[in-house]
Design a protein around this motif. Sequence first.
Motif, mmCIF file in Angstrom:
data_model
loop_
_atom_site.group_PDB
_atom_site.id
_atom_site.type_symbol
_atom_site.label_atom_id
_atom_site.label_comp_id
_atom_site.label_asym_id
_atom_site.label_seq_id
_atom_site.Cartn_x
_atom_site.Cartn_y
_atom_site.Cartn_z
ATOM 1 N N LYS A 181 1.591 -5.482 3.474
ATOM 2 C CA LYS A 181 2.724 -4.597 3.761
ATOM 3 C C LYS A 181 2.234 -3.168 3.598
ATOM 4 O O LYS A 181 2.116 -2.642 2.490
ATOM 5 N N ASN A 214 -2.213 -0.415 -9.400
ATOM 6 C CA ASN A 214 -2.778 0.936 -9.589
ATOM 7 C C ASN A 214 -1.675 1.946 -9.344
ATOM 8 O O ASN A 214 -1.053 1.928 -8.287
ATOM 9 N N MET A 215 -1.476 2.863 -10.290
ATOM 10 C CA MET A 215 -0.295 3.732 -10.172
ATOM 11 C C MET A 215 -0.651 5.213 -10.292
ATOM 12 O O MET A 215 -1.766 5.606 -10.001
ATOM 13 N N GLU A 253 5.493 2.127 4.800
ATOM 14 C CA GLU A 253 6.355 2.284 5.978
ATOM 15 C C GLU A 253 6.236 3.680 6.580
ATOM 16 O O GLU A 253 6.664 3.914 7.698
ATOM 17 N N GLU A 295 3.674 13.864 -12.465
ATOM 18 C CA GLU A 295 2.656 13.921 -11.407
ATOM 19 C C GLU A 295 3.258 14.751 -10.265
ATOM 20 O O GLU A 295 4.315 14.388 -9.732
ATOM 21 N N CYS A 328 -4.527 10.229 -5.666
ATOM 22 C CA CYS A 328 -4.290 9.809 -7.045
ATOM 23 C C CYS A 328 -5.399 10.309 -7.955
ATOM 24 O O CYS A 328 -5.241 10.347 -9.164
ATOM 25 N N ALA A 367 0.817 -1.217 0.000
ATOM 26 C CA ALA A 367 0.000 0.000 0.000
ATOM 27 C C ALA A 367 0.854 1.272 0.000
ATOM 28 O O ALA A 367 2.003 1.260 0.445
ATOM 29 N N PRO A 368 0.268 2.381 -0.482
ATOM 30 C CA PRO A 368 0.964 3.670 -0.478
ATOM 31 C C PRO A 368 0.644 4.461 0.803
ATOM 32 O O PRO A 368 -0.155 4.005 1.625
ATOM 33 N N PHE A 369 1.236 5.665 0.906
ATOM 34 C CA PHE A 369 1.057 6.440 2.135
ATOM 35 C C PHE A 369 -0.202 7.295 2.142
ATOM 36 O O PHE A 369 -0.623 7.767 3.188
ATOM 37 N N VAL A 378 -0.786 -0.616 -4.888
ATOM 38 C CA VAL A 378 -1.185 0.762 -5.193
ATOM 39 C C VAL A 378 -0.015 1.661 -4.796
ATOM 40 O O VAL A 378 0.502 1.561 -3.680
ATOM 41 N N GLY A 379 0.385 2.542 -5.712
ATOM 42 C CA GLY A 379 1.481 3.456 -5.401
ATOM 43 C C GLY A 379 2.009 4.103 -6.674
ATOM 44 O O GLY A 379 1.267 4.261 -7.651
ATOM 45 N N SER A 380 3.277 4.427 -6.673
ATOM 46 C CA SER A 380 3.851 5.192 -7.783
ATOM 47 C C SER A 380 4.196 4.287 -8.974
ATOM 48 O O SER A 380 4.289 3.062 -8.832
#
Length: 521
Positions: free
Chosen positions: A196, A270-271, A199, A404, A304, A170-172, A247-249
């Motif tokens: 995960k 997913n970006m 962080e 972005e 996003c 996962a993203p932040f 999901v993230g960059s």
Amino acid sequence: ILRSLLNKKVPLQLGRVCYSSSSVPTTKLFIDGKFVDSNSSEWLDIPNPATNEVIGRVPIATQGEMLAAVDSCSRAFHSWSETSILSRQQVFLRYQQLIKDNIKELAKMITLEQGKTLADAEGDVFRGLQVVEHACSITSLMLGETLPSITRDMDTYTYRLPIGVCAGIAPFNFPAMIPLWMFPIGMVCGNTYLMKPSERVPGCTMLLAKLLQDAGAPDGTLNIIHGQHAAVNFICDHPAIKAISFVGSNPAGEHIYERGSKNGKRVQSNMGAKNHGVVMPDANKENTINQLVGAAFGAAGQRCMALSTAIFVGESRQWVPELVERSKSLRVNAGDQPGADVGPLISPQAKARVESLIQSGVDEGANILLDGRNVNVKGYESGNFVGPTILSGVKPSMKCYKEEIFGPVLVILEAENLDEAISLINNNPYGNGTAIFTTNGATARKYTHEVDVGQIGVNVPIPVPLPMFSFTGSRGSFRGDTNFYGKQGIQFYTQIKTVTSQWKAEDATLSGPAVTMPTMG
Ligand code: NAD
């Protein structure tokens, strides 16, 4: 803030879940139903983005800890996948209620670690909660298909079955919503799950895990590891893991898609995005300006689906000065302060990057109509704040258009007509979301048919679909072929078994072996 979270009114036992009572609070791992301290020698600080004070530390899980987490998922899979679908449904019915009961505490944790305003953090939890509520319909969602009498005495039917151990990375930017796109759908289908979290914001996932345990999820059905690249590569490589949701960059998503796929796993990735809002001259001016301001600067632009690019068509360009005035009225402050509209960015590095992209726009000839650099937030001078920023006269060749930005920056382009606007958007590599503002149905219809973007709003600035649909970002914003949540989410986390069976009456005995290919005709 942390002290207030730890006071007796908080129904969750935060200390046990996330932080130890040492002077440097540390995030636990969740392995085999236990919140455990990591033995790692490598730790990362978790700063509060509004102050940059260190509020906790997160371990880089060791290889042994990651193996223990996957082994726990593997051991739990057999019994969980054989648990009746009604029992799994009951776990998630209890879970959705527990999330509702604790929405404020979850939101506080999000604001503390991620920085967004408390109201926005509640929205983050709420959008994830809707996915959990949808997961409770699993008894309908997982139905197979049947076709009786495909030939004499023969029927075909399908089962949808879980696939095994699944993993989520996962993203932040949505510490509740995005993990909740992942493990609830995976688990309600009968899979076990290795999560995960980002962080930078691990706390919310830990609280969500505690609530899931309280809802009755058996030990081992959800495990949580922490870390960065090594944890990601571990997930891509471990043979027991059958599917990865990311999901993230773009750099991370493309790497994970390639490495995971190469290892034979299903991957949905997913970006990043560059979402355009097209403003037609016939639009409702007041609504459009309000919607653009909210969608560009809400969550400090760290969504996003943020509407980070506006294309003013024809005469609508005259509305830009009012857009600038409205944007000035937003209050930049720490997310837990009353009346805050725009919180801090996630890190000093993110702030420096956003500021340098603003400068690149200026250097390449854009006009800076509103400059949020050097914003002064009283009492939070060390925070990662950038105020609403607007660049006009932006051209597709400029860096601030191509990249972005992921900050509170709206870039403005102009187009003579709708065709020109559509062609601009279709030439941009991303395809996550877009919106058109118009009062003309034919214009809206043409736009929705011709624009090559996966999620479209008509007078809706952030068209994130509810979970009975799927999150259908496209082109450079997505890798894979099965999207998150909705029907596609169920497809991603299940495999189909097709059964063809024949029950002949006793007197219908075969006269001899049939050696030709059965045509069933
Ligand atoms: P990120 O890619 O930096 O991090 C996401 C996850 O990948 C984290 O768990 C991180 O530990 C891991 N990671 C980071 N870099 C890695 C690398 N090089 N190799 C392997 N793993 C790596 O993303 P972020 O900064 O946390 O989130 C912001 C990005 O996420 C933006 O680009 C945003 O558009 C995107 N996003 C997309 C969606 C969507 O649904 N399309 C939703 C939310 C966010």
